[in-house]
Write a protein that holds these residues in place. Structure first.
Motif, short mmCIF file in Angstrom:
data_model
loop_
_atom_site.label_atom_id
_atom_site.label_comp_id
_atom_site.label_asym_id
_atom_site.label_seq_id
_atom_site.Cartn_x
_atom_site.Cartn_y
_atom_site.Cartn_z
N THR A 253 35.39 31.87 2.14
CA THR A 253 36.08 31.06 1.21
C THR A 253 37.35 31.54 0.11
O THR A 253 37.59 30.69 -0.33
N GLY A 254 37.17 32.68 0.42
CA GLY A 254 38.53 33.55 -0.41
C GLY A 254 37.12 34.26 -2.27
O GLY A 254 38.37 35.07 -3.08
N LEU A 255 36.16 34.17 -2.11
CA LEU A 255 36.00 34.62 -2.80
C LEU A 255 35.61 35.83 -2.79
O LEU A 255 35.07 36.39 -0.90
N ARG A 256 35.45 36.83 -3.71
CA ARG A 256 35.22 37.93 -4.03
C ARG A 256 34.13 38.73 -4.43
O ARG A 256 33.96 38.47 -5.98
N HIS A 257 33.45 40.30 -4.13
CA HIS A 257 32.62 40.74 -5.14
C HIS A 257 33.29 40.97 -6.44
O HIS A 257 31.71 40.74 -7.62
N ASP A 258 34.23 41.63 -6.86
CA ASP A 258 34.10 40.93 -8.21
C ASP A 258 34.86 39.95 -9.12
O ASP A 258 34.54 40.04 -9.93
N GLN A 259 34.76 38.99 -8.43
CA GLN A 259 35.04 37.80 -9.20
C GLN A 259 33.71 37.70 -9.98
O GLN A 259 34.05 37.16 -10.53
N VAL A 260 32.73 37.62 -8.34
CA VAL A 260 31.68 36.68 -9.11
C VAL A 260 30.91 37.53 -9.78
O VAL A 260 30.31 37.21 -11.14
N ALA A 261 30.84 39.65 -10.25
CA ALA A 261 30.94 40.30 -10.68
C ALA A 261 31.32 39.79 -12.64
O ALA A 261 30.39 39.72 -12.68
N ASN B 140 17.27 44.80 -1.33
CA ASN B 140 17.87 45.48 -2.27
C ASN B 140 18.74 45.81 -3.00
O ASN B 140 18.39 46.02 -4.02
N GLY B 141 19.79 45.03 -2.40
CA GLY B 141 20.87 45.05 -2.93
C GLY B 141 21.26 44.24 -3.95
O GLY B 141 22.07 44.48 -5.10
N ALA B 142 20.29 43.39 -4.39
CA ALA B 142 20.06 42.19 -4.92
C ALA B 142 19.66 43.26 -6.58
O ALA B 142 20.29 43.30 -7.58
N GLN B 143 18.97 44.27 -6.23
CA GLN B 143 17.94 44.98 -7.26
C GLN B 143 19.32 46.09 -7.89
O GLN B 143 19.35 45.78 -9.15
N THR B 144 19.83 46.01 -6.99
CA THR B 144 21.03 47.74 -7.36
C THR B 144 21.92 46.46 -7.90
O THR B 144 22.61 46.80 -9.35
N GLU B 145 22.77 44.97 -7.52
CA GLU B 145 23.86 44.25 -8.67
C GLU B 145 23.03 43.95 -10.04
O GLU B 145 23.52 44.33 -11.29
N ALA B 146 22.03 44.15 -10.31
CA ALA B 146 21.09 44.10 -11.16
C ALA B 146 21.02 44.74 -12.30
O ALA B 146 21.38 44.44 -13.11
N ARG B 147 21.20 46.05 -11.33
CA ARG B 147 20.28 47.25 -12.08
C ARG B 147 22.42 47.82 -12.84
O ARG B 147 22.24 47.97 -14.02
N GLN B 148 23.27 47.32 -12.02
CA GLN B 148 24.82 48.09 -12.56
C GLN B 148 24.75 46.66 -13.83
O GLN B 148 26.12 47.64 -14.23
N LEU B 149 24.72 46.10 -13.72
CA LEU B 149 24.81 44.86 -14.57
C LEU B 149 24.28 45.05 -15.90
O LEU B 149 24.03 43.87 -16.81
N ARG B 150 23.28 45.50 -15.83
CA ARG B 150 21.96 46.03 -16.66
C ARG B 150 21.55 44.58 -17.35
O ARG B 150 21.10 44.29 -18.59
N GLN B 151 20.66 44.14 -15.99
CA GLN B 151 20.17 42.68 -16.11
C GLN B 151 18.78 43.18 -15.79
O GLN B 151 18.61 43.69 -15.07
N HIS B 152 17.94 42.17 -16.92
CA HIS B 152 16.76 42.42 -16.34
C HIS B 152 15.64 42.23 -15.60
O HIS B 152 14.61 41.28 -15.60
#
Length: 201
Positions: free
Chosen positions: A54-62, A14-26
């Motif tokens: 591993t040091g990976l962060r959400h904001d980096q990946v976004a 469900n969160g993947a759908q939210t992520e796509a919406r927040q990035l305005r991707q279809h």
């Protein structure tokens, strides 16, 4: 298949759908599944812990997803700058094309409206309530089931989704992981070891 998903794994899908919406991707791609695994929250699951270790962060990946999506857009800002350097005004070219071929000449056509039983219009995948999964993202979810079966687990947790992302190996999520210096076979081994010591995640 979804009845086997743990609460954290369902929250990831469900969160993947939210992520796509927040990035305005279809679409929902492997990159949105990775972002959902990285999003902090109460139901993060085992994969979140492994990825953040591993040091990976959400904001980096976004930021990576936005940058890489912009790079694939036809005639984006980078193209305009490159063309301007050789004396071509991209906006003038676009205006001329629209003048000759009509407004929106460069916009890809929308898919035709689908009709259901009795000719009624059905919602399209890009309607506000639904964002479609890309073929690669669907493969990742199928592979998460295979990974759970291979490990003889009765549930599908976030660790299995992460194993699916690694096993698929060619999507944008895998590219982002390797761009950050993460060794996918090593991450796979650590995920399997962690999954062996947990019942649900």
């Amino acid at each position: 298949m979804f009845e086997r998903f743990t609460d954290a794994a369902r929250a990831t899908v469900n969160g993947a759908q939210t992520e796509a919406r927040q990035l305005r991707q279809h679409h929902i791609g492997t990159e949105h599944l990775l972002l959902a695994l990285l999003r902090p929250g109460p139901d993060t699951g085992l994969a979140h812990n492994l990825l953040t270790a591993t040091g990976l962060r959400h904001d980096q990946v976004a930021a990576d997803v936005t940058r890489l999506a912009d790079a694939t857009e036809p005639l984006g800002a980078a193209d305009a700058a490159a063309l301007e350097a050789i004396g071509i005004d991209l906006e003038a070219v676009k205006a001329k094309l629209e003048e000759n071929f009509g407004p929106g000449a460069l916009t890809p056509p929308s898919p035709p409206a689908r009709r259901g039983l009795f000719g009624r219009r059905r919602a399209t995948p890009t309607s506000p309530g639904h964002i479609p999964f890309t073929p690669r993202a669907k493969v990742v979810l199928e592979l998460s089931l295979r990974e759970a079966l291979r490990l003889k687990h009765r549930h599908i947790g976030t660790e299995h989704i992460l194993l699916g992302l690694i096993r698929e190996g060619r999507g944008l999520a895998a590219r982002i992981l390797t761009d950050h210096g993460i060794d996918l076979p090593d991450l796979r081994t650590r995920t399997e070891q962690a999954a062996a010591g947990t019942k649900t995640a």
